[in-house]
Motif scaffolding. Structure first.
Motif, PDB file in Angstrom:
ATOM      1  N   THR A 131     -27.825  36.121  28.242  1.00 27.22           N
ATOM      2  CA  THR A 131     -27.900  35.949  26.644  1.00 27.22           C
ATOM      3  C   THR A 131     -29.029  36.782  26.131  1.00 27.22           C
ATOM      4  O   THR A 131     -29.650  37.379  26.630  1.00 27.22           O
ATOM      5  CB  THR A 131     -28.285  34.384  26.222  1.00 27.22           C
ATOM      6  N   LEU A 132     -28.636  37.060  24.758  1.00 25.92           N
ATOM      7  CA  LEU A 132     -29.591  37.919  23.999  1.00 25.92           C
ATOM      8  C   LEU A 132     -31.061  37.265  24.168  1.00 25.92           C
ATOM      9  O   LEU A 132     -32.007  38.023  24.113  1.00 25.92           O
ATOM     10  CB  LEU A 132     -29.216  37.773  22.438  1.00 25.92           C
ATOM     11  N   LYS A 133     -31.262  35.924  23.769  1.00 25.54           N
ATOM     12  CA  LYS A 133     -32.361  35.388  23.992  1.00 25.54           C
ATOM     13  C   LYS A 133     -33.072  35.607  25.254  1.00 25.54           C
ATOM     14  O   LYS A 133     -34.382  36.032  25.481  1.00 25.54           O
ATOM     15  CB  LYS A 133     -32.238  33.897  23.665  1.00 25.54           C
ATOM     16  N   GLY A 134     -32.460  35.224  26.193  1.00 25.18           N
ATOM     17  CA  GLY A 134     -32.733  35.491  27.671  1.00 25.18           C
ATOM     18  C   GLY A 134     -33.300  36.990  28.026  1.00 25.18           C
ATOM     19  O   GLY A 134     -34.227  37.289  28.614  1.00 25.18           O
ATOM     20  N   ALA A 135     -32.619  37.821  27.291  1.00 22.40           N
ATOM     21  CA  ALA A 135     -33.008  39.529  27.418  1.00 22.40           C
ATOM     22  C   ALA A 135     -34.291  39.471  27.037  1.00 22.40           C
ATOM     23  O   ALA A 135     -35.184  40.211  27.468  1.00 22.40           O
ATOM     24  CB  ALA A 135     -31.785  40.095  26.865  1.00 22.40           C
ATOM     25  N   LEU A 136     -34.352  39.071  25.708  1.00 23.65           N
ATOM     26  CA  LEU A 136     -35.801  39.316  24.871  1.00 23.65           C
ATOM     27  C   LEU A 136     -36.878  38.575  25.648  1.00 23.65           C
ATOM     28  O   LEU A 136     -38.051  39.145  25.894  1.00 23.65           O
ATOM     29  CB  LEU A 136     -35.683  38.803  23.424  1.00 23.65           C
ATOM     30  N   ALA A 137     -36.637  37.361  26.170  1.00 23.94           N
ATOM     31  CA  ALA A 137     -37.685  36.731  27.068  1.00 23.94           C
ATOM     32  C   ALA A 137     -38.286  37.635  27.966  1.00 23.94           C
ATOM     33  O   ALA A 137     -39.381  38.023  28.615  1.00 23.94           O
ATOM     34  CB  ALA A 137     -37.389  35.706  27.459  1.00 23.94           C
ATOM     35  N   LYS A 138     -36.968  38.193  28.871  1.00 22.58           N
ATOM     36  CA  LYS A 138     -37.474  39.250  29.892  1.00 22.58           C
ATOM     37  C   LYS A 138     -38.167  40.803  29.309  1.00 22.58           C
ATOM     38  O   LYS A 138     -39.067  41.028  30.117  1.00 22.58           O
ATOM     39  CB  LYS A 138     -36.394  39.659  30.886  1.00 22.58           C
ATOM     40  N   LEU A 139     -37.603  41.034  28.385  1.00 20.56           N
ATOM     41  CA  LEU A 139     -38.561  42.048  28.067  1.00 20.56           C
ATOM     42  C   LEU A 139     -39.880  42.132  27.694  1.00 20.56           C
ATOM     43  O   LEU A 139     -40.674  43.196  27.783  1.00 20.56           O
ATOM     44  CB  LEU A 139     -37.679  42.959  26.694  1.00 20.56           C
TER      45      LEU A 139
END
Ligand SMILES: Nc1ncnc2c1ncn2[C@@H]1O[C@H](COP(=O)(O)OP(=O)(O)O)[C@@H](O)[C@H]1O
Ligand SMILES: [Mg+2]
Length: 461
Positions: free
Chosen positions: A35-43
Motif C-alpha cells: 500500500t501507499l501507506k506501507g511504502a511511506l512508512a518504509k521510506l
C-alpha cells in the motif's frame, strides 16, 4: 560497497513477491509494500536509491507517491509500473518526474535494463548532490563567522549584489576574508554552477600575467609554443576573481579597463576579439584611492572597479569576533585532524583578545590549527600559543585633536562602548559591569550612539 536498496510497491502479492525475488537475485536489497501507506512508512525508515511502484494502489495512486518522493526524497529515482493499455498514466508519470515506466506484464530483460539505467542515474544524482552540499557548506554565509555590526552590513550587501553581474571590489588588509567573500558571492549567484576562477595579479610578471588572463596564440612570445586559453575565457558564464589588483601594470590596467567596459579582449599575439560573459570581482589590500592619487593606478579604471566596494575591517576592529573565530576554527580543526574536541582556557583567550592580529583571520586560523595539533591536554592554554601573542603590549589608546571636549570624547566613547559590548557578546549587564556604569546609563548611551539599533539589526537585543 553496500548493496543498493530498492523498494517495490504493488498490491498484487504475487507480482510483488516475484519482483522482489528477481531483484534479490540480481544482487539488490529489495523490500516490498502493498500500500501507499506501507511504502511511506518504509521510506521514512530507510533510504532507497530506487522505487518501483504500481500506479494503482488500494489507498491512493503511484503518482501521488511519486510526488512525495520528488519532494521529500529527491535522491531516490522512481520507475512507475502501469497496467497494459494505460500509456496515458505512464506519460503523466514521466512528466511528473518518474525516471522510467514499465508496462505489465513485466519482462525480466526490460526490468533488468530499466533498473540498471535508473541506478546509474541515481548515483550520478547523488554524487552531484553531495558535491553541491559540500560546496554550499563551505561557502555559505553562515560559515563566515562574525557578530560584528560592520560584518553584518557586509553580509547584507553580499546578499544584495550576489545575484547580479555588478563588479565588486573587496578592500581590506590581508587575511580579512576577501577571497572567502568573493567565493561566497559566486556561490550565491545563479552562476554558481559555472567556474569560479581566481588569479593573483601580484604573483606573475606582466607578460605572463597578460597571457594568463587573456590567453595567447602560438609564437606570440618566446616560450609560447601552443595556443593557450586565458582565465577570462575559462570563467565564461561564471566569475573571475582578480586578487591584488593594485599590482597590475599600466599595460594590463588598460586591457582590464576594456574588459570591464565591453567584456572584450584580444589574446596576446592575436587580433581576434573574444567576448565573454564573466562576472568580475576584484580585491586589493592596498588602498586604491591612494594608488590613484600617487599616479600608480588609472583613475578611469578605478571608477569602473569602484562600483560596489566591500571594505573588510581588520580583526583588531572586531575584538568581539576573536572568541567566536577561535571556537569556530577549534571545532573545524579538531574534526579535521580527528582530535577530540578541545577547549580554550580563559587565560589563553585573554591573550588572544588582547593581541592585535596583524595577519587578521588567517593568523588566528593558523594559530588555532597549530595549537590543536600541539596541545597535550583537553584545553588549549597559553603554552600552546606562540610567544608573539603573549608579548603584545596592551592596545594603544587613539589620540584625537579635540574641538570641544564633549565632541572629542563622543567618538572614543562610542568606540569603547561598542568594543565592550562586542567583548561581552552584547550582553548589556556584563558590559555595564565591565564599564562600571549602571545598566540604564549604558542603555541611554547605546540609544544615543545608535548602538542599540545596531544590536537590533544583529538580533542581539
Ligand atoms: N569571517 C570569517 N569566518 C570564518 N573564517 C574566515 C572568515 N574570514 C576569513 N576566514 C578564513 O580566514 C582565512 C583568510 O581569509 P581570506 O579570504 O583568504 O583572506 P584575504 O583574501 O583577505 O587575504 C581563510 O582560511 C578564510 O577561510
Ligand atoms: Mg586572498
Amino acid at each position: 560497497m553496500r548493496e543498493k536498496s530498492i523498494l517495490v510497491i504493488d498490491d498484487d502479492k504475487i507480482i510483488l513477491d516475484s519482483l522482489c525475488e528477481f531483484l534479490s537475485l540480481e544482487g539488490f536489497r529489495a523490500s516490498g509494500a502493498e500500500t501507499l501507506k506501507g511504502a511511506l512508512a518504509k521510506l521514512e525508515k530507510e533510504s532507497y536509491c530506487l522505487v518501483l511502484t504500481d500506479v494503482n494502489l488500494p489507498d491512493g495512486d503511484g503518482l501521488e507517491l511519486l510526488d512525495i518522493i520528488r519532494r521529500d526524497y529527491p535522491q531516490t529515482v522512481v520507475i512507475v509500473i502501469t497496467g497494459y493499455g494505460t500509456i496515458d498514466s505512464a506519460v503523466k508519470a514521466i512528466k511528473q518526474g518518474a525516471y522510467d515506466y514499465l508496462t505489465k506484464p513485466i519482462i525480466d530483460d526490460e526490468l533488468r535494463l530499466a533498473v540498471e539505467r535508473a541506478i546509474q542515474q541515481q548515483s550520478l544524482m547523488s554524487e552531484n548532490e553531495s558535491l553541491r552540499l559540500q560546496l554550499e557548506r563551505k561557502h555559505r554565509l553562515e560559515n563566515i563567522i562574525s557578530h560584528n555590526y560592520k560584518m553584518a552590513k557586509i553580509f547584507d550587501l553580499v546578499e544584495a549584489v550576489a545575484d547580479s553581474k555588478i563588479t565588486v571590489l573587496m578592500a581590506g588588509p590581508s587575511g580579512t576574508g576577501k577571497s572567502m567573500l568573493a567565493r561566497a558571492i559566486h556561490h550565491r549567484s545563479s552562476r554558481h554552477d559555472k567556474p569560479f576562477v581566481e588569479v593573483s595579479c601580484g604573483a606573475l610578471p606582466e607578460t605572463l600575467l597578460e597571457s594568463e588572463l587573456f590567453g595567447h596564440t602560438r609564437g606570440s612570445f618566446t616560450g609560447a609554443v601552443n595556443n593557450k586559453e586565458g582565465k577570462f575565457l575559462a570563467a565564461d558564464g561564471g566569475t573571475i576573481f582578480l586578487d591584488e589588483i593594485g599590482n597590475a601594470s599600466p599595460g594590463l590596467q588598460a586591457k582590464l579597463l576594456r574588459v570591464l567596459e565591453d567584456r572584450q579582449f584580444e589574446p596576446v599575439g592575436s587580433n581576434k576579439t573574444t567576448i565573454v560573459d564573466t562576472r568580475i570581482i576584484l580585491a586589493s589590500n592596498r588602498n586604491l584611492n591612494d594608488e590613484v592619487r600617487q599616479g600608480r593606478f588609472r583613475e578611469d579604471l578605478y571608477y569602473r572597479i569602484n562600483v560596489v566596494t566591500i571594505e573588510l575591517p581588520p580583526l583588531s576592529e572586531r575584538v568581539g569576533d576573536v572568541r567566536l573565530l577561535a571556537e569556530h576554527f577549534l571545532r573545524m580543526y579538531s574534526a579535521q585532524h580527528s582530535r577530540e574536541k578541545l577547549g580554550i582556557t580563559d587565560e589563553a583567550m585573554e591573550y588572544m583578545e588582547r593581541y592585535s592580529w596583524p595577519g587578521n583571520i588567517r593568523e588566528i586560523e593558523n594559530i588555532i590549527e597549530r595549537a590543536t595539533l600541539l596541545s597535550k591536554s583537553k584545553f588549549i592554554g597559553p603554552d600552546d600559543l606562540p610567544e608573539t601573542i603573549k608579548q603584545e603590549p596592551s592596545r594603544q589608546a587613539k589620540r584625537y585633536t579635540p574641538t570641544s571636549l564633549k565632541e572629542a570624547l563622543a567618538g572614543p566613547e562610542k568606540d569603547i562602548i561598542r568594543e565592550a559590548l562586542e567583548a561581552n557578546h552584547w550582553n548589556r549587564q556584563a558590559t555595564a559591569k565591565a564599564l562600571q556604569i549602571n545598566r540604564t546609563t549604558l542603555f541611554k548611551k547605546m540609544k544615543h550612539y545608535g548602538l542599540y539599533a545596531e544590536a537590533e539589526r544583529l538580533g542581539l537585543t
